[in-house]
Design a protein around this motif. Sequence first.
Motif, mmCIF file in Angstrom:
data_model
loop_
_atom_site.group_PDB
_atom_site.id
_atom_site.type_symbol
_atom_site.label_atom_id
_atom_site.label_comp_id
_atom_site.label_asym_id
_atom_site.label_seq_id
_atom_site.Cartn_x
_atom_site.Cartn_y
_atom_site.Cartn_z
ATOM 1 N N LYS A 172 0.922 -1.199 0.079
ATOM 2 C CA LYS A 172 0.089 -0.172 -0.096
ATOM 3 C C LYS A 172 1.022 1.336 0.106
ATOM 4 O O LYS A 172 0.565 2.059 -0.721
ATOM 5 C CB LYS A 172 -1.096 -0.106 1.275
ATOM 6 C CG LYS A 172 -1.853 -0.956 1.147
ATOM 7 C CD LYS A 172 -2.837 -0.894 2.377
ATOM 8 C CE LYS A 172 -4.096 -1.892 2.328
ATOM 9 N NZ LYS A 172 -4.965 -1.870 3.228
ATOM 10 N N ILE A 173 2.029 1.201 0.662
ATOM 11 C CA ILE A 173 2.848 2.524 1.062
ATOM 12 C C ILE A 173 3.401 2.640 -0.509
ATOM 13 O O ILE A 173 3.662 3.833 -0.962
ATOM 14 C CB ILE A 173 4.103 2.130 1.782
ATOM 15 C CG1 ILE A 173 3.227 2.079 3.086
ATOM 16 C CG2 ILE A 173 5.071 3.164 1.799
ATOM 17 C CD1 ILE A 173 4.183 1.942 4.476
ATOM 18 N N THR A 174 4.068 1.581 -0.994
ATOM 19 C CA THR A 174 4.699 1.744 -2.427
ATOM 20 C C THR A 174 3.474 2.245 -3.730
ATOM 21 O O THR A 174 4.055 2.892 -4.579
ATOM 22 C CB THR A 174 5.333 0.426 -2.920
ATOM 23 O OG1 THR A 174 4.345 -0.640 -2.587
ATOM 24 C CG2 THR A 174 6.603 0.201 -1.898
ATOM 25 N N LEU A 202 2.519 7.305 6.412
ATOM 26 C CA LEU A 202 3.673 6.542 6.354
ATOM 27 C C LEU A 202 4.616 6.846 5.275
ATOM 28 O O LEU A 202 5.721 7.002 4.843
ATOM 29 C CB LEU A 202 3.733 5.180 6.692
ATOM 30 C CG LEU A 202 3.124 4.673 7.913
ATOM 31 C CD1 LEU A 202 2.856 3.113 7.906
ATOM 32 C CD2 LEU A 202 4.005 4.960 9.026
ATOM 33 N N ALA A 203 3.748 6.809 3.705
ATOM 34 C CA ALA A 203 4.253 7.157 2.701
ATOM 35 C C ALA A 203 4.667 8.336 2.312
ATOM 36 O O ALA A 203 5.738 8.894 1.769
ATOM 37 C CB ALA A 203 3.170 6.865 1.414
ATOM 38 N N ARG A 225 1.171 4.099 -3.265
ATOM 39 C CA ARG A 225 0.749 5.761 -2.859
ATOM 40 C C ARG A 225 2.310 6.250 -3.362
ATOM 41 O O ARG A 225 2.129 7.523 -3.685
ATOM 42 C CB ARG A 225 0.744 5.687 -1.190
ATOM 43 C CG ARG A 225 -0.633 5.338 -1.038
ATOM 44 C CD ARG A 225 -1.070 5.688 0.339
ATOM 45 N NE ARG A 225 -2.459 5.377 0.996
ATOM 46 C CZ ARG A 225 -3.459 6.005 0.636
ATOM 47 N NH1 ARG A 225 -3.763 6.913 -0.002
ATOM 48 N NH2 ARG A 225 -4.596 5.418 1.230
ATOM 49 N N ILE A 251 10.404 -1.625 5.585
ATOM 50 C CA ILE A 251 9.114 -1.489 6.065
ATOM 51 C C ILE A 251 9.127 -2.929 6.739
ATOM 52 O O ILE A 251 9.129 -4.040 6.278
ATOM 53 C CB ILE A 251 7.962 -1.494 5.304
ATOM 54 C CG1 ILE A 251 8.181 -0.177 4.737
ATOM 55 C CG2 ILE A 251 6.718 -1.618 5.981
ATOM 56 C CD1 ILE A 251 7.325 0.016 3.397
ATOM 57 N N VAL A 271 11.069 1.338 8.927
ATOM 58 C CA VAL A 271 9.714 1.979 8.952
ATOM 59 C C VAL A 271 8.934 1.027 9.846
ATOM 60 O O VAL A 271 8.665 -0.144 9.101
ATOM 61 C CB VAL A 271 9.001 2.239 7.402
ATOM 62 C CG1 VAL A 271 7.715 2.810 7.771
ATOM 63 C CG2 VAL A 271 9.783 3.190 6.600
ATOM 64 N N ASP A 321 -6.849 2.700 7.772
ATOM 65 C CA ASP A 321 -5.686 2.592 6.906
ATOM 66 C C ASP A 321 -4.583 3.973 7.066
ATOM 67 O O ASP A 321 -5.136 4.972 7.245
ATOM 68 C CB ASP A 321 -5.867 2.421 5.421
ATOM 69 C CG ASP A 321 -4.671 2.388 4.625
ATOM 70 O OD1 ASP A 321 -3.462 1.931 5.205
ATOM 71 O OD2 ASP A 321 -4.542 2.518 3.482
ATOM 72 N N SER A 358 -1.451 3.969 5.871
ATOM 73 C CA SER A 358 -0.190 3.993 4.846
ATOM 74 C C SER A 358 -0.032 5.242 4.268
ATOM 75 O O SER A 358 1.202 5.619 3.880
ATOM 76 C CB SER A 358 -0.586 2.877 3.886
ATOM 77 O OG SER A 358 -2.023 3.308 3.118
#
Length: 383
Positions: free
Chosen positions: A52-54, A359-360, A56, A90, A122, A354, A356
């Motif tokens: 999810k982070i990648t 964090l992103a 975004r 992460i 992270v 969520d 994410s």
Amino acid sequence: MPIRRFGGHRSLVSHSQTPKLSYGYTKMNISRSGYRVFSANSTTACTELAKKITERLGVELGKSVVYQESNTETRVDVKESVRGQDIFIIQTIPRDVNTAIMELLVMAYALKTSCAKNIIGVIPYFPYSKQCKMRKRGSIVCKLLASMLAKAGLTHIITMDLHQKEIQGFFSFPVDNLRASPFLIQYIQEEIPDYRNAIIVAKSPSAAKRAQSYAERLRLGLAVMHGDAHHSESDMADGRHSPPLSRTTTGHTGLELPLMMAKEKPPITVVGDVGGRIAIIVDDIIDDVEDFVAAAEILKERGAYKICIMATHGLLSAEAPRLIEESAIDEVVVTNTVPHEVQKLQCPKIKTVDVSMILAEAIRRIHNGESMAYLFRNIAVDD
């Protein structure tokens, strides 16, 4: 001689082309050069947040393999070059905490020996954060873990809602302690009907400051629960009964210390009116849920018609899903800092928020050398 500049750069995207997301952040579109994002665990549950982070960030998850040998040793293979780049690892913490720590340490050291420029961990839920105080003849394990991470090669950590903010002082490198409260507050405003009739509840006096911060931002009332049938974290054995009474001494026996009266907590009482209201209990961690179940029963007896629990980290160990399902608790809302898909299947009362997005955004700002202050706007010290 022209100066060569290495590293990522900010992409130039007009505001008219950039779709606006909730919470005040915009969709990110940054260069893929100069940094990589890896997951320190290859299991599906643990890589979900990393993906999810990648997504975004608009980058691909770094190619690596993390697995256990037949003798349970941890092995990490990084499948691409990381030389001179900012590397973000992460690591979400599943039930096997110690294995997750070793995966993070081994991967960090592998990246260090591969000449990565910066290694940023992270770690949304920082493990062993409850063991941050000296107890009897124990140890401050959180300080030990901080030293191990520094020795392995980490140069920065991004985490969320540390159990005690003073933990940041254990580290010899920067720690960004993000907050989940904006996401949980927005959930209350959007997903709880008639939340204006709610009251924020602290299940112990130690949680009163956090609850007060929620209450002030939501313009709601505050209630505090006092007393407990069990010993709280602050009443754990701390050496006050050492040495044992049966021990014989050969030194001076005439020393008499003032007699300390033993603590005796009263039955659970509620300071504040919860009758006819939605009771929202806020905390940072929900693990063993016996205290929350007992608090919910008291609030029901005091007239609360709905009880919700809001927490950042949903560890939900042991029989937590079954106890929640059978209790007076109507809803448990946690973030996805810790994998808990299995628990959600066992208990439909558990909901996920969520995080994410923040964090992103933190990863993007750190890589580009931007200020992190925007991520802490309107955040109180007691959150």
